[in-house]
Design a protein around this motif. Structure first.
Motif, PDB file in Angstrom:
ATOM      1  N   ALA A  12       2.591  -6.653  -6.843  1.00  0.00           N
ATOM      2  CA  ALA A  12       1.811  -7.767  -6.458  1.00  0.00           C
ATOM      3  C   ALA A  12       2.330  -8.677  -5.452  1.00  0.00           C
ATOM      4  O   ALA A  12       1.617  -9.030  -4.602  1.00  0.00           O
ATOM      5  CB  ALA A  12       1.440  -8.770  -7.650  1.00  0.00           C
ATOM      6  N   GLY A  13       3.435  -8.574  -5.110  1.00  0.00           N
ATOM      7  CA  GLY A  13       4.249  -9.355  -3.871  1.00  0.00           C
ATOM      8  C   GLY A  13       3.822  -8.356  -2.732  1.00  0.00           C
ATOM      9  O   GLY A  13       3.401  -9.299  -1.615  1.00  0.00           O
ATOM     10  N   GLY A  14       3.783  -7.118  -2.939  1.00  0.00           N
ATOM     11  CA  GLY A  14       3.563  -6.285  -1.525  1.00  0.00           C
ATOM     12  C   GLY A  14       1.925  -6.792  -1.215  1.00  0.00           C
ATOM     13  O   GLY A  14       1.766  -6.879   0.026  1.00  0.00           O
ATOM     14  N   THR A  15       1.218  -6.776  -2.213  1.00  0.00           N
ATOM     15  CA  THR A  15      -0.184  -6.899  -1.789  1.00  0.00           C
ATOM     16  C   THR A  15      -0.359  -8.322  -1.364  1.00  0.00           C
ATOM     17  O   THR A  15      -1.099  -8.672  -0.401  1.00  0.00           O
ATOM     18  CB  THR A  15      -1.078  -6.721  -3.067  1.00  0.00           C
ATOM     19  OG1 THR A  15      -1.086  -5.535  -3.652  1.00  0.00           O
ATOM     20  CG2 THR A  15      -2.464  -7.076  -2.892  1.00  0.00           C
ATOM     21  N   ALA A  16       0.322  -9.222  -1.787  1.00  0.00           N
ATOM     22  CA  ALA A  16       0.255 -10.665  -1.316  1.00  0.00           C
ATOM     23  C   ALA A  16       0.604 -10.922   0.015  1.00  0.00           C
ATOM     24  O   ALA A  16       0.158 -11.585   1.036  1.00  0.00           O
ATOM     25  CB  ALA A  16       0.938 -11.611  -2.563  1.00  0.00           C
ATOM     26  N   VAL A  17       1.942 -10.283   0.276  1.00  0.00           N
ATOM     27  CA  VAL A  17       2.359 -10.495   1.646  1.00  0.00           C
ATOM     28  C   VAL A  17       1.396  -9.925   2.667  1.00  0.00           C
ATOM     29  O   VAL A  17       1.135 -10.446   3.798  1.00  0.00           O
ATOM     30  CB  VAL A  17       3.686  -9.630   1.912  1.00  0.00           C
ATOM     31  CG1 VAL A  17       4.298  -9.559   3.323  1.00  0.00           C
ATOM     32  CG2 VAL A  17       5.000 -10.461   0.949  1.00  0.00           C
ATOM     33  N   ASP A  76       2.518  -0.887   0.526  1.00  0.00           N
ATOM     34  CA  ASP A  76       3.641   0.011  -0.314  1.00  0.00           C
ATOM     35  C   ASP A  76       4.963  -0.263   0.267  1.00  0.00           C
ATOM     36  O   ASP A  76       6.133  -0.363  -0.220  1.00  0.00           O
ATOM     37  CB  ASP A  76       3.293   1.700   0.055  1.00  0.00           C
ATOM     38  CG  ASP A  76       2.057   1.885  -0.707  1.00  0.00           C
ATOM     39  OD1 ASP A  76       1.287   1.222  -1.601  1.00  0.00           O
ATOM     40  OD2 ASP A  76       1.609   3.071  -0.424  1.00  0.00           O
ATOM     41  N   ARG A  77       4.994  -0.353   1.638  1.00  0.00           N
ATOM     42  CA  ARG A  77       6.382  -0.585   2.284  1.00  0.00           C
ATOM     43  C   ARG A  77       7.247  -2.133   1.761  1.00  0.00           C
ATOM     44  O   ARG A  77       8.445  -2.054   1.326  1.00  0.00           O
ATOM     45  CB  ARG A  77       6.344  -0.554   3.893  1.00  0.00           C
ATOM     46  CG  ARG A  77       7.611  -0.948   4.398  1.00  0.00           C
ATOM     47  CD  ARG A  77       7.449  -1.135   5.918  1.00  0.00           C
ATOM     48  NE  ARG A  77       6.530  -0.083   6.436  1.00  0.00           N
ATOM     49  CZ  ARG A  77       6.006  -0.194   7.764  1.00  0.00           C
ATOM     50  NH1 ARG A  77       6.029  -1.288   8.427  1.00  0.00           N
ATOM     51  NH2 ARG A  77       4.973   0.602   8.197  1.00  0.00           N
ATOM     52  N   TRP A  78       6.161  -3.000   1.622  1.00  0.00           N
ATOM     53  CA  TRP A  78       6.789  -4.309   0.920  1.00  0.00           C
ATOM     54  C   TRP A  78       6.948  -4.395  -0.409  1.00  0.00           C
ATOM     55  O   TRP A  78       7.912  -4.726  -0.842  1.00  0.00           O
ATOM     56  CB  TRP A  78       5.782  -5.345   1.748  1.00  0.00           C
ATOM     57  CG  TRP A  78       6.056  -5.856   3.019  1.00  0.00           C
ATOM     58  CD1 TRP A  78       5.579  -5.146   4.210  1.00  0.00           C
ATOM     59  CD2 TRP A  78       7.420  -6.399   3.538  1.00  0.00           C
ATOM     60  NE1 TRP A  78       6.226  -5.512   5.374  1.00  0.00           N
ATOM     61  CE2 TRP A  78       7.391  -6.356   5.014  1.00  0.00           C
ATOM     62  CE3 TRP A  78       8.243  -7.117   2.912  1.00  0.00           C
ATOM     63  CZ2 TRP A  78       8.466  -6.984   5.804  1.00  0.00           C
ATOM     64  CZ3 TRP A  78       9.477  -7.860   3.892  1.00  0.00           C
ATOM     65  CH2 TRP A  78       9.346  -7.669   5.049  1.00  0.00           C
ATOM     66  N   THR A  79       6.253  -3.597  -1.165  1.00  0.00           N
ATOM     67  CA  THR A  79       6.449  -3.373  -2.634  1.00  0.00           C
ATOM     68  C   THR A  79       7.585  -2.652  -2.799  1.00  0.00           C
ATOM     69  O   THR A  79       8.604  -3.183  -3.550  1.00  0.00           O
ATOM     70  CB  THR A  79       5.298  -2.578  -3.110  1.00  0.00           C
ATOM     71  OG1 THR A  79       4.078  -3.179  -2.910  1.00  0.00           O
ATOM     72  CG2 THR A  79       5.612  -2.068  -4.729  1.00  0.00           C
ATOM     73  N   VAL A  80       8.123  -1.665  -1.893  1.00  0.00           N
ATOM     74  CA  VAL A  80       9.415  -1.066  -2.028  1.00  0.00           C
ATOM     75  C   VAL A  80      10.561  -2.050  -1.659  1.00  0.00           C
ATOM     76  O   VAL A  80      11.613  -2.289  -2.460  1.00  0.00           O
ATOM     77  CB  VAL A  80       9.594   0.082  -1.174  1.00  0.00           C
ATOM     78  CG1 VAL A  80      11.192   0.672  -1.129  1.00  0.00           C
ATOM     79  CG2 VAL A  80       8.850   1.228  -1.685  1.00  0.00           C
TER      80      VAL A  80
END
Length: 143
Positions: A12-17, A76-80
């Motif tokens: 959810a954070g990766g999506t939000a960013v 995906d990158r920010w989710t990781v």
């Protein structure tokens, strides 16, 4: 090892960013994400801020047909990155959760929703992993 709830929070954070990148709240969101990663270290915060600055540039430079692919790759990158951050610093869960909720409240719904169209023909088999609601056809589920 993270719990499923924390893995979902990182996603959810990766999506939000990425969702916030092309909005009026980007600068504030970028600063909060950088501070989250920096944890008081100005150099780490600056390094992450530079990485975050690339998100809108990559989205702007992507040709129309590739924009969704670029958006997904960035997400995906920010989710990781957020998963790794939570693994090392589980105490940041509440801060990340607050950031995700803030972005969700401020970002228009179309930027929070990702559509995946999948076509299979003949005897094709597709394996898809997804979380959340799956809408088949053009009618959304009503509560």
């Amino acid at each position: 090892m993270l719990t499923d709830a924390l893995v979902e929070l990182a996603a959810a954070g990766g999506t939000a960013v990425v969702g916030a990148a092309a909005t009026d709240i980007w600068q504030g969101t970028k600063g909060k994400v950088a501070r989250l990663f920096g944890r008081g270290d100005d150099r780490d915060e600056q390094r992450v801020s530079v990485q975050l600055d690339r998100i809108p540039m990559e989205l702007d430079q992507a040709a129309e047909p590739q924009q969704e692919r670029v958006r997904a790759a960035l997400r995906d990158r920010w989710t990781v990155k957020l998963t790794e951050l939570l693994e090392e610093n589980p105490e940041l869960e509440d801060d990340l959760r607050a950031l995700v909720e803030e972005v969700r409240a401020a970002v228009p719904a179309p930027q929070q929703t990702f559509v995946q169209n999948i076509n299979a023909y003949g005897n094709a088999t597709q394996n898809i992993t997804q979380t959340g609601d799956i809408v088949v056809g053009n009618k959304a589920r009503t509560p």
